[in-house]
Design an enzyme around this catalytic site. Structure first.
Site: not given
Length: 421
Positions: A219, A296
């Site tokens: 992308y 995380d």
């Protein structure tokens, strides 16, 4: 308090990544004094592209930084899934229609650009930013929490948010576990668009090629001036327990037999570094006393749903919303924060949603990487999907839940059984 700071912060954030900066900005916007510690000598992010779905861009809009992020990134027109062997199209999502449905755009942006947007937001808001300081221990104290750094200095605040990543020190206060090795590895490469135009790439779309035990993503970035590629594959060396796994020879072998667009992209990958893919088993308890996990440290996912950074940004936003709501309830009795209630509300909402994202990401990874007959069946299911079917997305991209009572309605069960072959 053994610290060089003269004023005690209301909140300490440990970790200056996207999640830590997002939380610091969210809580500062609620009028709290926030001090953020980053172990690196300077703020920065490595890596390449990020995909930010509407559940994240809606938050960036609220923070007043979405326009800046859009200017630095790209609003792609479609998300397209193709078969990596024959390049045939399996399904697509109209991202402009998605924006109409959810009210906010789907944005692709360089990780360092998003990090910079949040860092500048923190600087404008007055977050105290401290670099070159590594936290080695967390502890609860009367009326708050304390952190200790590797030079033996300490700092205290009413709460501590541990945004200290996959190998979180704070997580050990709650569970004795280790990262889970998926045996998959990712290679990345972001380069000027001129270097790929001869490859006939999609310059306005996110394209995913799914293949046997591998996939390839492409992308645009930075207003279309750059092009991002990600190659992911299962490592036989990892499965065999070898220490040196995920090497470039495995990259080339994993993509043998894939279609021409993938073959043209592979030589452009960075080959001097790679990212081994780990997650952790879902953790349903994130708070101990006045210490809370975020990002995380609480829920490291595999990348298949592109929700790792998004979930971290959501965490800080949700906590700040509960701080605001709880303060409003107490407005007649004082201006302080009842952190016990705010953290309990945060923990009541976020772990279940993030558990589902982590486990769904594993399932989507399995689906993408099917071989043989299962690949053919997967392709048939994907080709039968209506372009404007959002049944797999509403629970993720819809408004973030604020209270446990909203959870069933806002996050209905994802119908994975219909795509498990």
């Amino acid at each position: 308090m053994n610290s060089t700071h003269t004023q005690r912060a209301d909140v300490l954030v440990i970790g200056g990544g996207i999640g830590g900066l997002g939380a610091a900005l969210a809580l500062t916007r609620q009028g709290l004094r926030v001090r953020l510690y980053e172990q690196a000598p300077a703020f920065g992010e490595v890596g390449a592209g990020l995909q930010l779905a509407p559940n994240c861009t809606r938050i960036l809009h609220e923070y007043g930084v979405l326009d800046e992020a859009v200017e630095l990134g790209v609003l792609p027109e479609h998300m397209i899934m193709k078969d990596a062997l024959d390049a045939s199209e399996l399904t697509r999502v109209d991202l402009k229609d998605m924006e109409r449905r959810y009210g906010f755009p789907y944005l692709v942006i360089h990780r360092s650009d998003l990090h910079g947007v949040l860092l500048r937001g923190c600087e404008r808001a007055g977050v105290e930013l401290v670099t070159g300081t590594r936290c080695t221990a967390y502890e609860n104290i009367a009326g708050g929490a304390r952190v200790t750094f590797e030079d033996d200095r300490t700092d205290e605040a009413e709460i501590v948010l541990a945004a200290d990543g996959l190998h979180s020190v704070a997580r050990t206060l709650l569970v004795d576990d280790e990262p889970v090795n998926s045996a998959y590895v990712a290679y990345r490469g972001a380069l000027p668009i001129e270097q790929v135009r001869t490859n006939d790439v999609h310059e306005k779309d996110v394209v995913l090629y799914v293949g046997p035990r591998c996939h390839f993503v492409q992308y645009p970035l930075r207003g279309g001036r750059m092009f991002n590629q990600v190659a992911v594959f299962r490592s036989p060396k990892a499965l065999a327990g070898e220490e040196d796994w995920g090497t470039p020879d495995e990259l080339d072998h994993a993509f043998e037999g894939t279609c021409e667009p993938v073959q043209k992209g592979l030589p452009l990958m960075w080959r001097d570094r790679w990212w081994r893919m780990f997650d952790r088993e879902p953790l349903m308890k994130w708070v101990t006393g006045r210490i809370a996990l975020l990002g995380d440290s609480a829920h490291p996912p595999l990348q298949y749903m592109a929700q790792g950074a998004v979930m971290a940004v959501e965490d800080g936003w949700v906590l700040a919303q509960h701080v605001a709501a709880q303060r409003a309830e107490r407005s007649a009795g004082g201006s302080g924060v009842d952190w016990g209630k705010a953290l309990a509300a945060y923990e009541a909402v976020r772990p279940e949603h993030c558990r589902r994202v982590v486990l769904t990401a594993r399932s989507w990874g399995d689906l993408w990487h099917h071989v043989g007959v299962q690949r053919e069946q997967r392709n048939a299911v994907m080709r039968s999907r209506d372009t404007y079917d959002y049944s797999f997305m509403d629970w993720v991209y819809g408004p973030t839940a604020l209270t446990p009572d909203q959870e069933p309605e806002m996050y209905p069960s994802i119908p994975l059984d219909s795509v498990r072959i």
